[in-house]
Design an enzyme around this catalytic site. Structure first.
Site, PDB file in Angstrom:
ATOM      1  N   HIS A 163       1.926  -3.602  -2.859  1.00 52.62           N
ATOM      2  CA  HIS A 163       1.568  -2.220  -3.213  1.00 52.62           C
ATOM      3  C   HIS A 163       0.795  -1.539  -2.091  1.00 52.62           C
ATOM      4  CE1 HIS A 163       3.050  -2.058  -7.350  1.00 52.62           C
ATOM      5  NE2 HIS A 163       2.762  -3.335  -7.389  1.00 52.62           N
ATOM      6  N   SER A 178      -2.117  -3.709  -8.898  1.00 56.21           N
ATOM      7  CA  SER A 178      -1.246  -2.613  -9.315  1.00 56.21           C
ATOM      8  C   SER A 178      -1.599  -2.020 -10.678  1.00 56.21           C
ATOM      9  CB  SER A 178       0.204  -3.102  -9.331  1.00 56.21           C
ATOM     10  OG  SER A 178       0.357  -4.098 -10.314  1.00 56.21           O
ATOM     11  N   LYS A 205       9.653  -2.069  -2.630  1.00 54.04           N
ATOM     12  CA  LYS A 205       8.825  -0.972  -3.147  1.00 54.04           C
ATOM     13  C   LYS A 205       8.851   0.166  -2.129  1.00 54.04           C
ATOM     14  CE  LYS A 205       6.371  -3.739  -6.504  1.00 54.04           C
ATOM     15  NZ  LYS A 205       5.746  -5.057  -6.505  1.00 54.04           N
TER      16      LYS A 205
HETATM   17  C1  LIG Z   1       6.251  -6.397  -6.998  1.00 55.40           C
HETATM   18  C2  LIG Z   1       5.365  -7.485  -6.525  1.00 55.40           C
HETATM   19  C3  LIG Z   1       5.870  -8.717  -6.113  1.00 55.40           C
HETATM   20  C4  LIG Z   1       7.328  -9.065  -6.254  1.00 55.40           C
HETATM   21  O1  LIG Z   1       8.103  -8.368  -5.352  1.00 55.40           O
HETATM   22  P1  LIG Z   1       9.691  -8.593  -5.339  1.00 55.40           P
HETATM   23  O2  LIG Z   1      10.081  -8.382  -3.927  1.00 55.40           O
HETATM   24  O3  LIG Z   1      10.256  -7.600  -6.278  1.00 55.40           O
HETATM   25  O4  LIG Z   1       9.930  -9.998  -5.791  1.00 55.40           O
HETATM   26  C5  LIG Z   1       4.998  -9.654  -5.594  1.00 55.40           C
HETATM   27  N1  LIG Z   1       3.665  -9.402  -5.501  1.00 55.40           N
HETATM   28  C6  LIG Z   1       3.132  -8.226  -5.907  1.00 55.40           C
HETATM   29  C7  LIG Z   1       1.668  -7.994  -5.766  1.00 55.40           C
HETATM   30  C8  LIG Z   1       3.962  -7.247  -6.449  1.00 55.40           C
HETATM   31  O5  LIG Z   1       3.436  -6.102  -6.860  1.00 55.40           O
END
Ligand SMILES: *Cc1c(COP(=O)(O)O)cnc(C)c1O
Length: 400
Positions: A214, A186, A245
């Site tokens: 992502h 990310s 997300k």
């Molecule tokens: C945002 C993210 C997470 C965490 O996700 P949540 O559901 O908010 O706990 C885990 N791994 C990656 C690669 C992320 O970008």
């Protein structure tokens, strides 16, 4: 309350964070999430820093699906899944995610952080090896720490180093080996080379795992993820991801893979066994999101059009970006104070952005990270590009 030294040491550490410019203040929004948000002071800002890739976070259809599930299933369950916390909507969502990802079965978690935290320890022990990309997400790092397997780390996206680590694990006589990577990283928008990773896994008899936080919902021709983008659907052993997300944006996570893997996690994974079930309104809304994006690629297509347009125009203005195709667009400013000043000036000009500098990114690689959304209109992107041009000239980053 009798150990004052404890509290003063915390105060000191917090003051040091402030002094070093590493303190993270929270921006307070007075509106729902979206392409435009209202700040606490009442100003409207164009939002370029949410993981709201498909624009579904503040979306009315998502909200209505959540409301319908709220009406039907109630607010919550006051239970873990295996006692009395599983409703039909949870089973339907797990099935829909498996169909979407091209896997056999899926298990839900309260967050992707929990999915990654609870995936390694039940499946691997000291006889096994976890071979992990150096830039993998914090939750993968923590999950690996909770597991007794031997740890091997390869340089980010470096296939030669990955092969070296696979050979090292093989030479050490490890039983099962699993290669673990973020599907998309990310900070840079780098897409993992899953075709090459799968080939190496086949060569050395290793398993593969990707974290699709992502990517799920918009990478690949029909938005199934990085495995679709790289042409390896059905060849990844374990897929983890978030519902927080692109896929709606509230919260929730999942792990997907072969039946016996998922059943083992249901029996043994601690964040699943000892934490509450996902709220039914989130399960219902996520289900509606999957139906919507399985029917049409309109949102995914709009996101990629916005991304291509922004990447082309920001370079035309004279900024340097990390090349690529992902909606994460790192606009390179190199020096930390420049990135800080730039983000602050953009905020004054009505654009919400986040600056990143050492130690989050390597020294001399400071940047602002733009994240495109399907919800951005062309007009909003043009306003943002104008603000980039103005701030860039004011700060001497681009020529007049
Ligand atoms: C945002 C993210 C997470 C965490 O996700 P949540 O559901 O908010 O706990 C885990 N791994 C990656 C690669 C992320 O970008």
């Amino acid at each position: 309350m009798s150990d004052q030294a404890f509290y003063s040491s915390l105060q000191q550490k917090l003051a040091t964070l402030e002094d070093e410019g590493l303190f993270k203040p929270e921006r307070v929004l007075a509106s729902r999430q979206g392409a435009e948000v209202v700040a606490q002071d009442g100003r409207t800002l164009i939002n370029m820093c949410a993981n709201n890739y498909l624009g579904l976070s503040g979306d009315v259809e998502t909200q209505e699906a959540a409301a319908a599930a709220l009406e039907k299933y109630g607010y919550g369950l006051s239970s873990v899944r295996f006692i009395c916390g599983t409703q039909t909507v949870h089973k339907e969502l797990e099935q829909a995610l498996s169909n979407f990802l091209g896997t056999e079965d899926t298990i839900l978690y309260a967050a992707a952080f929990d999915a990654n935290g609870g995936v390694f320890e039940p499946l691997f022990d000291e006889n096994d090896a976890i071979i992990s990309d150096a830039l993998n997400h914090a939750s993968i790092i923590d999950g690996v720490r909770l597991c007794k397997a031997a740890r091997y780390r390869y340089a980010n996206n470096d296939m030669a180093d990955l092969e070296k680590q696979l050979i090292a694990a093989l030479d050490a006589g490890k039983r099962h080996k699993i290669i673990v990577t973020d599907g998309v990283f990310s900070m840079d928008g780098t897409i993992a080379q899953l075709d090459k990773i799968v080939a190496l896994a086949e060569k050395y008899g290793a398993l593969t795992m990707i974290d699709e936080s992502h990517a799920s919902g918009f990478m690949g021709a029909t938005g199934r993820g990085t495995h679709e983008h790289c042409g390896v659907i059905g060849k990844i052993d374990i897929i983890t991801g978030t519902l927080g997300k692109a896929l709606g944006g509230a919260m929730g996570g999942f792990t997907s893979g072969k039946k016996e893997v998922i059943e083992t996690l249901r029996q043994k994974s601690r964040p699943y066994l000892f934490s509450n079930t996902l709220a039914p309104m989130i399960a219902g809304a996520s289900l509606a999101v999957l139906e919507r994006i399985s029917k049409s690629t309109e949102l995914r297509d709009r996101l990629h059009e916005n991304t291509a347009y922004f990447r082309q125009e920001i370079e035309r203005i004279g900024f340097t970006i990390k090349p690529g195709t992902h909606p994460v667009v790192p606009v390179m400013l190199f020096e930390a104070p420049v990135a800080q000043k730039f983000a602050a000036r953009m905020f004054e000009l009505g654009v919400l952005l986040s600056g990143f500098f050492y130690p989050v990114v390597p020294m001399g690689q400071a940047r602002v990270r733009v994240q495109l959304s399907a919800a951005h209109t062309r007009e909003q992107l043009d306003t943002v590009l104008k603000a980039f041009e103005q701030a860039g000239k004011e700060l001497g980053i681009i020529k007049n």
